[in-house]
Design a protein around this motif. Structure first.
Motif, PDB file in Angstrom:
ATOM      1  N   THR A  13      36.540  37.925  31.878  1.00 21.08           N
ATOM      2  CA  THR A  13      36.023  36.938  32.814  1.00 21.08           C
ATOM      3  C   THR A  13      37.156  36.042  33.305  1.00 21.08           C
ATOM      4  OG1 THR A  13      33.882  36.938  31.717  1.00 21.08           O
ATOM      5  CG2 THR A  13      34.375  35.059  33.138  1.00 21.08           C
ATOM      6  N   LEU A  14      37.265  35.954  34.612  1.00 24.60           N
ATOM      7  CA  LEU A  14      38.199  35.031  35.239  1.00 24.60           C
ATOM      8  C   LEU A  14      37.460  33.703  35.364  1.00 24.60           C
ATOM      9  CD1 LEU A  14      41.063  35.283  36.521  1.00 24.60           C
ATOM     10  CD2 LEU A  14      39.913  35.566  38.706  1.00 24.60           C
ATOM     11  N   THR A  15      37.994  32.646  34.762  1.00 24.26           N
ATOM     12  CA  THR A  15      37.294  31.360  34.783  1.00 24.26           C
ATOM     13  C   THR A  15      37.091  30.858  36.200  1.00 24.26           C
ATOM     14  OG1 THR A  15      39.300  30.045  34.671  1.00 24.26           O
ATOM     15  CG2 THR A  15      38.315  30.724  32.558  1.00 24.26           C
ATOM     16  N   ARG A  16      36.132  29.999  36.340  1.00 31.59           N
ATOM     17  CA  ARG A  16      35.835  29.413  37.645  1.00 31.59           C
ATOM     18  C   ARG A  16      37.055  28.705  38.229  1.00 31.59           C
ATOM     19  NH1 ARG A  16      30.464  25.876  38.833  1.00 31.59           N
ATOM     20  NH2 ARG A  16      30.827  25.564  41.045  1.00 31.59           N
TER      21      ARG A  16
ATOM     22  N   SER B 104      39.682  31.308  39.242  1.00 30.33           N
ATOM     23  CA  SER B 104      39.186  32.016  40.414  1.00 30.33           C
ATOM     24  C   SER B 104      39.340  31.154  41.671  1.00 30.33           C
ATOM     25  CB  SER B 104      37.715  32.389  40.196  1.00 30.33           C
ATOM     26  OG  SER B 104      37.175  33.002  41.318  1.00 30.33           O
ATOM     27  N   LYS B 105      39.053  29.869  41.524  1.00 32.95           N
ATOM     28  CA  LYS B 105      39.198  28.929  42.649  1.00 32.95           C
ATOM     29  C   LYS B 105      40.664  28.790  43.040  1.00 32.95           C
ATOM     30  CE  LYS B 105      37.785  25.428  45.298  1.00 32.95           C
ATOM     31  NZ  LYS B 105      37.134  25.652  46.564  1.00 32.95           N
ATOM     32  N   SER B 106      41.547  28.683  42.038  1.00 34.52           N
ATOM     33  CA  SER B 106      42.978  28.517  42.309  1.00 34.52           C
ATOM     34  C   SER B 106      43.592  29.738  42.979  1.00 34.52           C
ATOM     35  CB  SER B 106      43.743  28.245  41.014  1.00 34.52           C
ATOM     36  OG  SER B 106      43.316  27.046  40.439  1.00 34.52           O
ATOM     37  N   ILE B 107      43.223  30.915  42.504  1.00 33.86           N
ATOM     38  CA  ILE B 107      43.837  32.143  43.020  1.00 33.86           C
ATOM     39  C   ILE B 107      43.197  32.603  44.330  1.00 33.86           C
ATOM     40  CG2 ILE B 107      44.240  34.598  42.560  1.00 33.86           C
ATOM     41  CD1 ILE B 107      44.304  33.908  39.574  1.00 33.86           C
ATOM     42  N   PHE B 108      41.859  32.672  44.357  1.00 34.07           N
ATOM     43  CA  PHE B 108      41.159  33.298  45.480  1.00 34.07           C
ATOM     44  C   PHE B 108      40.338  32.343  46.336  1.00 34.07           C
ATOM     45  CE2 PHE B 108      41.143  36.589  42.023  1.00 34.07           C
ATOM     46  CZ  PHE B 108      42.119  37.395  42.582  1.00 34.07           C
ATOM     47  N   ASN B 109      40.298  31.067  45.942  1.00 35.36           N
ATOM     48  CA  ASN B 109      39.456  30.084  46.619  1.00 35.36           C
ATOM     49  C   ASN B 109      37.983  30.492  46.561  1.00 35.36           C
ATOM     50  OD1 ASN B 109      39.077  27.606  47.859  1.00 35.36           O
ATOM     51  ND2 ASN B 109      39.152  28.503  49.916  1.00 35.36           N
TER      52      ASN B 109
ATOM     53  N   ASP C  34      34.714  29.767  44.252  1.00 35.84           N
ATOM     54  CA  ASP C  34      34.276  28.759  43.294  1.00 35.84           C
ATOM     55  C   ASP C  34      33.219  29.296  42.329  1.00 35.84           C
ATOM     56  OD1 ASP C  34      34.226  26.287  42.082  1.00 35.84           O
ATOM     57  OD2 ASP C  34      32.875  25.394  43.551  1.00 35.84           O
ATOM     58  N   THR C  35      33.575  30.334  41.580  1.00 36.51           N
ATOM     59  CA  THR C  35      32.670  30.917  40.585  1.00 36.51           C
ATOM     60  C   THR C  35      33.469  31.758  39.597  1.00 36.51           C
ATOM     61  OG1 THR C  35      30.621  32.164  40.290  1.00 36.51           O
ATOM     62  CG2 THR C  35      32.180  33.028  41.897  1.00 36.51           C
ATOM     63  N   GLU C  36      32.903  31.993  38.420  1.00 38.96           N
ATOM     64  CA  GLU C  36      33.528  32.933  37.488  1.00 38.96           C
ATOM     65  C   GLU C  36      33.441  34.333  38.085  1.00 38.96           C
ATOM     66  OE1 GLU C  36      31.516  32.767  33.708  1.00 38.96           O
ATOM     67  OE2 GLU C  36      32.780  31.130  33.016  1.00 38.96           O
ATOM     68  N   LEU C  37      34.433  35.157  37.812  1.00 34.38           N
ATOM     69  CA  LEU C  37      34.415  36.544  38.273  1.00 34.38           C
ATOM     70  C   LEU C  37      34.669  37.476  37.099  1.00 34.38           C
ATOM     71  CD1 LEU C  37      36.522  36.384  41.569  1.00 34.38           C
ATOM     72  CD2 LEU C  37      34.067  36.810  41.375  1.00 34.38           C
ATOM     73  N   LEU C  38      33.878  38.518  37.010  1.00 36.79           N
ATOM     74  CA  LEU C  38      34.102  39.556  36.024  1.00 36.79           C
ATOM     75  C   LEU C  38      35.187  40.479  36.567  1.00 36.79           C
ATOM     76  CD1 LEU C  38      32.979  40.694  33.335  1.00 36.79           C
ATOM     77  CD2 LEU C  38      31.490  42.152  34.717  1.00 36.79           C
ATOM     78  N   MET C  39      36.164  40.839  35.735  1.00 36.18           N
ATOM     79  CA  MET C  39      37.246  41.714  36.153  1.00 36.18           C
ATOM     80  C   MET C  39      37.322  42.910  35.210  1.00 36.18           C
ATOM     81  SD  MET C  39      41.326  40.991  36.364  1.00 36.18           S
ATOM     82  CE  MET C  39      41.538  41.150  34.603  1.00 36.18           C
ATOM     83  N   ILE C  40      37.432  44.112  35.782  1.00 32.47           N
ATOM     84  CA  ILE C  40      37.532  45.336  35.006  1.00 32.47           C
ATOM     85  C   ILE C  40      38.753  46.108  35.491  1.00 32.47           C
ATOM     86  CG2 ILE C  40      36.398  47.477  34.315  1.00 32.47           C
ATOM     87  CD1 ILE C  40      33.740  46.133  35.159  1.00 32.47           C
ATOM     88  N   ASN C  41      39.539  46.613  34.546  1.00 32.38           N
ATOM     89  CA  ASN C  41      40.683  47.461  34.878  1.00 32.38           C
ATOM     90  C   ASN C  41      40.304  48.914  34.666  1.00 32.38           C
ATOM     91  OD1 ASN C  41      43.099  45.652  35.397  1.00 32.38           O
ATOM     92  ND2 ASN C  41      42.276  44.785  33.527  1.00 32.38           N
ATOM     93  N   TYR C  42      40.690  49.753  35.619  1.00 32.46           N
ATOM     94  CA  TYR C  42      40.524  51.200  35.524  1.00 32.46           C
ATOM     95  C   TYR C  42      41.912  51.801  35.705  1.00 32.46           C
ATOM     96  CZ  TYR C  42      35.579  50.209  36.370  1.00 32.46           C
ATOM     97  OH  TYR C  42      34.294  49.724  36.287  1.00 32.46           O
ATOM     98  N   ARG C  43      42.334  52.641  34.754  1.00 36.18           N
ATOM     99  CA  ARG C  43      43.698  53.168  34.781  1.00 36.18           C
ATOM    100  C   ARG C  43      43.733  54.682  34.651  1.00 36.18           C
ATOM    101  NH1 ARG C  43      47.333  48.802  33.364  1.00 36.18           N
ATOM    102  NH2 ARG C  43      46.139  47.044  32.583  1.00 36.18           N
ATOM    103  N   GLY C  44      44.734  55.239  35.329  1.00 36.28           N
ATOM    104  CA  GLY C  44      45.086  56.642  35.190  1.00 36.28           C
ATOM    105  C   GLY C  44      46.576  56.694  34.910  1.00 36.28           C
ATOM    106  N   GLU C  45      47.145  57.889  34.896  1.00 31.44           N
ATOM    107  CA  GLU C  45      48.569  58.026  34.596  1.00 31.44           C
ATOM    108  C   GLU C  45      49.446  57.247  35.568  1.00 31.44           C
ATOM    109  OE1 GLU C  45      50.207  61.894  33.882  1.00 31.44           O
ATOM    110  OE2 GLU C  45      48.390  62.536  32.829  1.00 31.44           O
ATOM    111  N   GLN C  46      49.111  57.286  36.848  1.00 33.45           N
ATOM    112  CA  GLN C  46      49.965  56.647  37.845  1.00 33.45           C
ATOM    113  C   GLN C  46      49.214  55.673  38.749  1.00 33.45           C
ATOM    114  OE1 GLN C  46      51.960  59.765  39.954  1.00 33.45           O
ATOM    115  NE2 GLN C  46      53.053  60.467  38.149  1.00 33.45           N
TER     116      GLN C  46
END
Length: 111
Positions: free
Chosen positions: A31-34, A37-42, A44-56
Protein backbone atom coordinates in the motif's frame (compact mmCIF):
# COMPACT_ATOMS: atom_id res chain seq x y z
CA UNK A 1 14.55 0.48 -18.10
CA UNK A 2 13.76 -0.45 -14.50
CA UNK A 3 9.98 -0.85 -14.74
CA UNK A 4 6.79 0.34 -16.38
CA UNK A 5 4.17 1.80 -14.02
CA UNK A 6 0.53 1.61 -15.08
CA UNK A 7 -2.90 1.56 -13.48
CA UNK A 8 -5.67 -1.01 -13.37
CA UNK A 9 -9.06 -0.71 -11.70
CA UNK A 10 -8.95 -4.07 -9.88
CA UNK A 11 -6.47 -6.65 -8.62
CA UNK A 12 -8.51 -9.39 -10.30
CA UNK A 13 -8.21 -7.76 -13.74
CA UNK A 14 -4.54 -7.03 -13.13
CA UNK A 15 -3.83 -10.68 -12.20
CA UNK A 16 -5.75 -11.93 -15.21
CA UNK A 17 -3.64 -9.86 -17.61
CA UNK A 18 -0.14 -9.76 -16.10
CA UNK A 19 -0.08 -13.13 -14.31
CA UNK A 20 -2.48 -15.37 -16.25
CA UNK A 21 -1.96 -14.01 -19.78
CA UNK A 22 1.65 -12.79 -19.71
CA UNK A 23 2.84 -15.40 -17.19
CA UNK A 24 4.62 -12.91 -14.92
CA UNK A 25 5.39 -13.55 -11.26
CA UNK A 26 3.23 -11.53 -8.87
CA UNK A 27 4.60 -10.01 -5.67
CA UNK A 28 2.59 -9.39 -2.51
CA UNK A 29 0.56 -6.18 -2.86
CA UNK A 30 1.86 -3.14 -0.99
CA UNK A 31 0.00 0.00 0.00
CA UNK A 32 1.25 3.42 -1.01
CA UNK A 33 0.22 5.77 1.81
CA UNK A 34 -2.13 8.62 1.11
CA UNK A 35 0.57 11.22 1.78
CA UNK A 36 3.12 9.51 -0.48
CA UNK A 37 0.51 9.03 -3.19
CA UNK A 38 -0.35 12.73 -2.95
CA UNK A 39 3.33 13.75 -3.07
CA UNK A 40 4.24 11.57 -6.04
CA UNK A 41 1.08 11.49 -8.18
CA UNK A 42 -1.13 14.24 -6.73
CA UNK A 43 -3.72 11.56 -5.92
CA UNK A 44 -5.25 12.08 -2.49
CA UNK A 45 -5.86 8.44 -1.53
CA UNK A 46 -4.01 5.26 -0.60
CA UNK A 47 -3.10 3.14 -3.62
CA UNK A 48 -2.53 -0.58 -3.76
CA UNK A 49 0.61 -1.43 -5.75
CA UNK A 50 1.49 -4.84 -7.21
CA UNK A 51 4.71 -5.81 -8.99
CA UNK A 52 4.68 -8.36 -11.80
CA UNK A 53 8.08 -9.56 -13.02
CA UNK A 54 9.57 -11.68 -15.75
CA UNK A 55 13.17 -12.27 -16.77
CA UNK A 56 13.49 -8.96 -18.60
CA UNK A 57 10.34 -7.05 -17.67
CA UNK A 58 8.91 -5.43 -14.55
CA UNK A 59 5.44 -3.89 -14.33
CA UNK A 60 4.43 -1.83 -11.31
CA UNK A 61 0.62 -1.76 -11.31
CA UNK A 62 -1.37 0.68 -9.17
CA UNK A 63 -4.87 -0.54 -8.38
CA UNK A 64 -7.12 2.49 -8.55
CA UNK A 65 -10.54 0.95 -7.87
CA UNK A 66 -13.22 3.59 -7.70
CA UNK A 67 -11.05 6.00 -5.70
CA UNK A 68 -9.30 7.58 -8.68
CA UNK A 69 -11.32 8.94 -11.56
CA UNK A 70 -9.69 7.92 -14.79
CA UNK A 71 -9.62 9.93 -17.96
CA UNK A 72 -8.99 8.58 -21.42
CA UNK A 73 -5.42 7.37 -21.31
CA UNK A 74 -2.88 7.11 -24.08
CA UNK A 75 -0.31 5.28 -22.00
CA UNK A 76 0.48 1.79 -23.24
CA UNK A 77 3.21 -0.80 -23.45
CA UNK A 78 4.13 -2.40 -26.76
CA UNK A 79 4.86 -6.13 -26.64
CA UNK A 80 6.35 -8.27 -29.38
CA UNK A 81 4.49 -11.58 -29.51
CA UNK A 82 6.02 -14.66 -31.15
CA UNK A 83 2.74 -16.47 -31.83
CA UNK A 84 0.02 -13.83 -32.20
CA UNK A 85 -2.71 -16.38 -32.98
CA UNK A 86 -2.04 -18.37 -29.78
CA UNK A 87 -1.79 -15.15 -27.76
CA UNK A 88 -5.16 -13.90 -29.06
CA UNK A 89 -6.76 -17.31 -28.37
CA UNK A 90 -5.52 -17.08 -24.77
CA UNK A 91 -6.95 -13.55 -24.54
CA UNK A 92 -10.35 -14.90 -25.60
CA UNK A 93 -10.12 -17.76 -23.08
CA UNK A 94 -9.35 -15.27 -20.30
CA UNK A 95 -12.11 -12.91 -21.55
CA UNK A 96 -9.61 -10.11 -22.17
CA UNK A 97 -10.92 -7.59 -24.68
CA UNK A 98 -9.05 -7.47 -28.00
CA UNK A 99 -9.31 -4.42 -30.24
CA UNK A 100 -8.12 -4.42 -33.85
CA UNK A 101 -7.40 -1.05 -35.47
CA UNK A 102 -6.63 -0.78 -39.20
CA UNK A 103 -3.60 1.42 -39.98
CA UNK A 104 -2.74 1.51 -43.65
CA UNK A 105 -1.90 -2.03 -44.77
CA UNK A 106 -1.40 -3.22 -41.16
CA UNK A 107 -3.71 -4.01 -38.29
CA UNK A 108 -2.78 -2.83 -34.81
CA UNK A 109 -3.91 -5.08 -31.96
CA UNK A 110 -4.62 -3.79 -28.46
CA UNK A 111 -5.51 -5.89 -25.42
Amino acid sequence: MRHVALTCDSEKKSDRFYKDLLGLEKSEPKTLTRSLSKSIFNVDTELLMINYRGEQVHFEIFITGQSVKSHKQIGHVCLEIEDLKAFLNKCRQLEIEVIHVPKGDRILTFV
